[in-house]
Design an enzyme around this catalytic site. Structure first.
Site, PDB file in Angstrom:
ATOM      1  N   LYS A 135       0.850  -1.187   0.000  1.00 13.98           N
ATOM      2  CA  LYS A 135       0.000   0.000   0.000  1.00 13.98           C
ATOM      3  C   LYS A 135       0.882   1.232   0.000  1.00 13.98           C
ATOM      4  CE  LYS A 135      -3.546   2.414   2.632  1.00 13.98           C
ATOM      5  NZ  LYS A 135      -4.523   2.338   3.720  1.00 13.98           N
TER       6      LYS A 135
ATOM      7  N   ARG B 131     -10.571  10.497   2.124  1.00 13.82           N
ATOM      8  CA  ARG B 131     -10.470  11.202   3.414  1.00 13.82           C
ATOM      9  C   ARG B 131     -11.710  12.059   3.634  1.00 13.82           C
ATOM     10  NH1 ARG B 131      -4.286  11.487   3.156  1.00 13.82           N
ATOM     11  NH2 ARG B 131      -3.927   9.236   3.070  1.00 13.82           N
TER      12      ARG B 131
ATOM     13  N   ARG C  14       1.231   9.991   5.661  1.00 18.50           N
ATOM     14  CA  ARG C  14       1.449   8.600   6.070  1.00 18.50           C
ATOM     15  C   ARG C  14       2.755   8.043   5.501  1.00 18.50           C
ATOM     16  NH1 ARG C  14      -3.390   8.334   8.260  1.00 18.50           N
ATOM     17  NH2 ARG C  14      -5.353   8.360   7.117  1.00 18.50           N
TER      18      ARG C  14
ATOM     19  N   GLU D 177       7.236  -6.755   0.944  1.00 17.58           N
ATOM     20  CA  GLU D 177       6.061  -6.579   1.820  1.00 17.58           C
ATOM     21  C   GLU D 177       5.095  -7.757   1.650  1.00 17.58           C
ATOM     22  OE1 GLU D 177       5.135  -4.572   4.114  1.00 17.58           O
ATOM     23  OE2 GLU D 177       6.166  -2.663   3.912  1.00 17.58           O
TER      24      GLU D 177
ATOM     25  N   LYS E 240      -2.263  -1.541  -3.785  1.00 16.79           N
ATOM     26  CA  LYS E 240      -3.106  -0.356  -3.714  1.00 16.79           C
ATOM     27  C   LYS E 240      -2.270   0.894  -3.813  1.00 16.79           C
ATOM     28  CE  LYS E 240      -6.038   2.056  -0.476  1.00 16.79           C
ATOM     29  NZ  LYS E 240      -6.447   2.184   0.898  1.00 16.79           N
TER      30      LYS E 240
ATOM     31  N   SER F 136     -10.265   5.798  -4.370  1.00 17.51           N
ATOM     32  CA  SER F 136     -11.183   6.934  -4.497  1.00 17.51           C
ATOM     33  C   SER F 136     -10.760   7.937  -5.565  1.00 17.51           C
ATOM     34  CB  SER F 136     -11.322   7.625  -3.145  1.00 17.51           C
ATOM     35  OG  SER F 136     -10.052   8.042  -2.657  1.00 17.51           O
TER      36      SER F 136
ATOM     37  N   TYR G 156     -15.255   1.506  -6.353  1.00 12.92           N
ATOM     38  CA  TYR G 156     -16.502   2.247  -6.150  1.00 12.92           C
ATOM     39  C   TYR G 156     -17.425   2.111  -7.363  1.00 12.92           C
ATOM     40  CZ  TYR G 156     -13.605   3.897  -2.406  1.00 12.92           C
ATOM     41  OH  TYR G 156     -12.781   3.906  -1.304  1.00 12.92           O
TER      42      TYR G 156
HETATM   43  C1  PBG Z   1      -6.948   3.367   5.736  1.00 17.71           C
HETATM   44  C2  PBG Z   1      -7.433   3.322   4.329  1.00 17.71           C
HETATM   45  C3  PBG Z   1      -7.333   4.322   3.362  1.00 17.71           C
HETATM   46  C4  PBG Z   1      -7.946   3.838   2.203  1.00 17.71           C
HETATM   47  C5  PBG Z   1      -8.403   2.562   2.492  1.00 17.71           C
HETATM   48  N1  PBG Z   1      -8.057   2.256   3.798  1.00 17.71           N
HETATM   49  C6  PBG Z   1      -6.819   5.699   3.479  1.00 17.71           C
HETATM   50  C7  PBG Z   1      -5.401   5.965   3.765  1.00 17.71           C
HETATM   51  O1  PBG Z   1      -4.554   5.082   3.807  1.00 17.71           O
HETATM   52  O2  PBG Z   1      -5.122   7.133   3.968  1.00 17.71           O
HETATM   53  C8  PBG Z   1      -8.066   4.585   0.907  1.00 17.71           C
HETATM   54  C9  PBG Z   1      -9.076   4.067  -0.056  1.00 17.71           C
HETATM   55  C10 PBG Z   1      -9.401   4.975  -1.180  1.00 17.71           C
HETATM   56  O3  PBG Z   1      -8.770   6.016  -1.430  1.00 17.71           O
HETATM   57  O4  PBG Z   1     -10.357   4.651  -1.894  1.00 17.71           O
HETATM   58  N2  PBG Z   1      -7.938   2.896   6.620  1.00 17.71           N
END
Ligand code: PBG
Length: 320
Positions: free
Chosen positions: A190, A200, A213, A229, A244, A270, A309
């Site tokens: 990720k 967010r 992050r 990983e 991801k 997203s 989505y």
């Molecule tokens: C963390 C999490 C995130 C997403 C899924 N799980 C946000 C992040 O890591 O900041 C993002 C998913 C998306 O953008 O559709 N719980």
């Protein structure tokens, strides 16, 4: 080469990749203090659900042939540890129980396992005195959340926090509480991505003090690191692994496919969804064909299933 592209039937005959509703997982948001579904401005067509509207949506996804959903919760209150993530009556736990009542085993119920939606500072773990997320202290929170989600009926828990050792900590906690049948889908590779922006908004998370992050999610300059990983998560007991985001990481998906034989997931996140929606709203691209093209490309790269989505809309397009 063009002989075989001449008619639609010929093209169907020789198509190497087929996208079906079975390949799709719908991410859904459920909000504790909502009295009606609330639209998310940066994710047109996606809402923060009430428990009731969530139940209706999951029923309709099930009818469209989508086999799985993944739940994200918006609690009414947050604290420094994110304790609503393991409250037995927390918003996602309530949702899991409702959906299990409604649908039995007809739908795979996945729960995103992280605390960022539940913490006052928006980080995915415990923030230490040095301002950094404390890896090992955070594992204990994830173990508690995993047990709460399993107890509420999750088939799959999906740790997304990118702490080292999280899969092992969760597997141990689940097995200790006799949830040995609950599977782990690890967000193994990720990246610290700009494409999470609209998410967010969807979960009302702002990282405190303009933070990010990058101290725990991966640097997008790195590819080999993703494979390490993935290997680590499999060694710790992950049943399935995820890459991801998806579109900027097709190379990672393809390399992971060669390396692993467990189910490989990809998250079309997203920002990837929002870009298609925004361009389509301007009349600049065709939404349906752009979505189909991207999701099929993710599968062609090697993903077995895709969190998106577009799940409902694309399942409807593809038909049963
Ligand atoms: C963390 C999490 C995130 C997403 C899924 N799980 C946000 C992040 O890591 O900041 C993002 C998913 C998306 O953008 O559709 N719980």
């Amino acid at each position: 080469m063009r002989r075989l592209r001449r008619t639609s039937a010929l093209r169907r005959l020789v198509a190497e990749t087929t996208l079906t509703p079975n390949d799709l997982v719908a991410p859904l948001f459920v909000r504790e203090d909502a009295t009606e579904p609330m639209p998310i401005e940066s994710l047109p067509g996606v809402v923060q659900h009430t428990q009731d509207s969530l139940r209706a949506e999951v029923k309709s996804l099930s009818q469209l042939g989508v086999p799985a959903v993944i739940l994200f919760g918006l609690p009414a209150g947050k604290d420094a540890e994110g304790s609503e993530a393991w409250n037995p009556d927390g918003v996602v736990q309530v949702a899991l129980r409702n959906l299990r009542d409604d649908l039995g085993d007809e739908m795979v119920l996945m729960a995103d396992l992280c605390v960022d939606e539940y913490t006052s500072h928006g980080h995915c773990g415990i923030v230490g005195v040095d301002g950094r997320v404390d890896n090992d202290a955070t594992l204990d929170l994830y173990a508690r959340a995993a047990v709460a989600q399993a107890d509420a009926g999750a088939d799959v828990v999906a740790p997304s926090g990118m702490m080292d050792g999280q899969v092992l900590a969760i597997r141990d906690a689940l097995d200790e509480e006799e949830f040995d049948q609950v599977a782990i889908l690890a967000y193994a590779a990720k990246y610290a991505s700009s494409f999470y922006g609209p998410f967010r908004d969807a979960v009302d998370v702002t990282i405190a003090d303009g933070g990010d992050r990058k101290g725990y999610q991966q640097d997008w300059r790195n590819g080999r690191e993703a494979l390490e990983e993935i290997r680590l998560d499999l060694g710790e007991g992950a049943d399935m692994v995820m890459v991801k985001p998806a579109m900027a990481y097709l190379d990672i998906i393809a390399r992971a496919r060669v390396e692993v034989d467990v189910p490989l997931a990809a998250y079309h996140v997203s920002g990837e969804y929002a870009m298609i929606k925004a361009a389509a709203a301007n009349g600049w691209i065709d939404e349906d064909s752009a979505a189909l093209e991207q999701l099929t490309a993710i599968k062609r790269a090697g993903a077995d299933f895709i969190l998106t989505y577009f799940a409902g809309a694309v399942a409807e397009l593809l038909g049963p």
